[in-house]
Design an enzyme around this catalytic site. Structure first.
Site, mmCIF file in Angstrom:
data_model
loop_
_atom_site.group_PDB
_atom_site.id
_atom_site.type_symbol
_atom_site.label_atom_id
_atom_site.label_comp_id
_atom_site.label_asym_id
_atom_site.label_seq_id
_atom_site.Cartn_x
_atom_site.Cartn_y
_atom_site.Cartn_z
ATOM 1 N N ALA A 129 2.916 65.561 -60.944
ATOM 2 C CA ALA A 129 4.097 66.374 -61.259
ATOM 3 C C ALA A 129 4.646 67.056 -60.002
ATOM 4 O O ALA A 129 5.859 67.075 -59.788
ATOM 5 C CB ALA A 129 3.742 67.402 -62.326
ATOM 6 N N ASN A 130 3.764 67.600 -59.166
ATOM 7 C CA ASN A 130 4.248 68.239 -57.932
ATOM 8 C C ASN A 130 5.015 67.241 -57.072
ATOM 9 O O ASN A 130 6.066 67.556 -56.521
ATOM 10 C CB ASN A 130 3.076 68.775 -57.104
ATOM 11 N N SER A 158 7.161 76.711 -55.356
ATOM 12 C CA SER A 158 7.342 76.795 -53.901
ATOM 13 C C SER A 158 7.816 75.482 -53.269
ATOM 14 O O SER A 158 7.922 75.392 -52.050
ATOM 15 C CB SER A 158 6.030 77.244 -53.242
ATOM 16 N N ALA A 183 -0.154 72.509 -53.257
ATOM 17 C CA ALA A 183 0.967 71.564 -53.344
ATOM 18 C C ALA A 183 1.563 71.161 -52.004
ATOM 19 O O ALA A 183 2.537 70.415 -51.961
ATOM 20 C CB ALA A 183 2.079 72.063 -54.268
ATOM 21 N N ALA A 184 0.976 71.626 -50.890
ATOM 22 C CA ALA A 184 1.502 71.202 -49.578
ATOM 23 C C ALA A 184 1.398 69.685 -49.428
ATOM 24 O O ALA A 184 2.370 69.014 -49.059
ATOM 25 C CB ALA A 184 0.749 71.894 -48.445
ATOM 26 N N GLY A 185 0.215 69.162 -49.751
ATOM 27 C CA GLY A 185 0.009 67.718 -49.640
ATOM 28 C C GLY A 185 0.914 66.945 -50.593
ATOM 29 O O GLY A 185 1.448 65.885 -50.244
ATOM 30 N N ASP A 186 1.113 67.473 -51.807
ATOM 31 C CA ASP A 186 1.958 66.787 -52.797
ATOM 32 C C ASP A 186 3.426 66.815 -52.369
ATOM 33 O O ASP A 186 4.160 65.836 -52.545
ATOM 34 C CB ASP A 186 1.830 67.456 -54.168
ATOM 35 N N GLY A 191 2.253 79.448 -55.579
ATOM 36 C CA GLY A 191 2.310 78.557 -56.735
ATOM 37 C C GLY A 191 2.662 77.137 -56.307
ATOM 38 O O GLY A 191 3.121 76.912 -55.190
#
Ligand code: ADP
Length: 299
Positions: free
Chosen positions: A39-40, A285, A243-246, A281
């Site tokens: 989803a991210n 973000s 979620a940085a990687g996503d 989050g």
């Protein structure tokens, strides 16, 4: 582009410090938001994309109110949800996240309905996948489903980006993976080389087209037959690296769908990921394309 993957409801708490085992840390700030690697990434692809890279999602949600809210949120981001189905028996995936003052985190995941995303659901999305420039997938759904999605995409000539996260036992057709994205830990676990580069080279030996290793604030390494290229990260104050990687993967998929070369796509994807780490989050973000463009111009 199509993303085949997971969706979770994230319950995040920002704390003055991460607790040690058995310790209670108080003074937290609570945020409920949506996450899950699939989803991210699809949210990133939708916010960072253009009309030519429209993002569709293949996922399995649960029988609960979280699923309703997630579907509504995907709709607001303009994501194609025709192949997001609901499992009548399972709760939606959920994650508990604790974030310390330095942006470091603890993560615990209950996969729920994500583990009911089956190859037949991918089959139902065959046309959407074949019409995509890029397929992006990760390992938070069953390996047989990932394997099937990769097979379908490769057979249709679609570029396959696999973010092999988290590390699981999986028998995949590595030679059908065009770009494998892993962080340092995943690279070591998967490639088992003496160094990061040796691990990546071992993965190339399995038939993977190119390997991108993300190194957090240290940027990325692109490892391909002709050599290794380092692309620096952008300097920002990290608030939450969730979620940085996503975000990186979703942005990379967008730029590759638009025809950028890998090095340039990695640079731009790192700008998107850098903005992501400045916010709390997962999905809240993830920046939009115009936010990334404006930020790059203002630097
Ligand atoms: P993962 O979260 O999957 O372990 P990384 O931590 O390697 O992945 O982060 C992915 C990308 O996000 C990095 O390659 C980098 O571009 C960006 N990033 C992550 N942390 C930071 C940071 N502290 N400062 C700037 N960029 C970051």
């Amino acid at each position: 582009m199509t993303v085949v993957g997971s969706a979770n409801a994230d319950f995040t708490m920002r704390l003055p410090a991460l607790p040690a085992r058995g310790e209670t840390v108080t003074g937290g700030r609570f945020l409920q938001a949506f996450g899950g690697k699939g989803a991210n990434s699809v949210v990133a692809a939708a916010r960072l994309g253009s009309p030519t890279t429209a993002a569709g999602f293949v996922a399995r949600l649960g029988n609960d109110a979280q699923a309703e809210s997630m579907l509504a949120a995907f709709g607001r981001d303009g994501i194609g949800v025709e192949h997001v189905t609901r499992d009548p028996e399972m709760p939606s995936g959920a994650a508990l996240v604790m974030v310390g003052d330095a942006g470091d985190n603890y993560l615990a995941v209950a996969p729920g309905s994500n583990h009911r995303l089956m190859p037949e659901h991918v089959d139902a999305a065959r046309e959407m996948i074949a019409d995509s420039a890029v397929l992006l997938t990760q390992m938070e759904v069953p390996a047989e489903t990932v394997r099937h999605a990769i097979e379908l995409a490769a057979a249709a000539g679609v570029t396959v980006i696999l973010n092999f996260a988290p590390t699981v036992e999986a028998d995949l057709d590595w030679d059908k993976v065009d770009v494998l994205v892993v962080n340092e830990t995943e690279a070591e676990q998967l490639g088992r080389g003496a160094t990061l580069e040796a691990s990546a080279v071992a993965l190339l030996g399995r038939g993977v087209g190119r390997v991108v290793i993300t190194l957090g604030a240290d940027g990325v390494l692109i490892v391909e037959e002709r050599g290794v290229t380092r692309v620096e990260a952008f300097e920002v104050k990290a608030v939450d690296t969730t979620a940085a990687g996503d975000t990186f993967c979703g942005a990379l998929a967008v730029r590759m769908a638009e025809g950028s070369v890998l090095e340039e796509a990695c640079r731009w994807a790192q700008a998107a990921a850098a903005l992501c780490v400045t916010g709390l989050g997962a999905q809240p973000s993830i920046p939009t394309r115009s936010e990334v463009e404006r930020w790059l111009q203002s630097r």
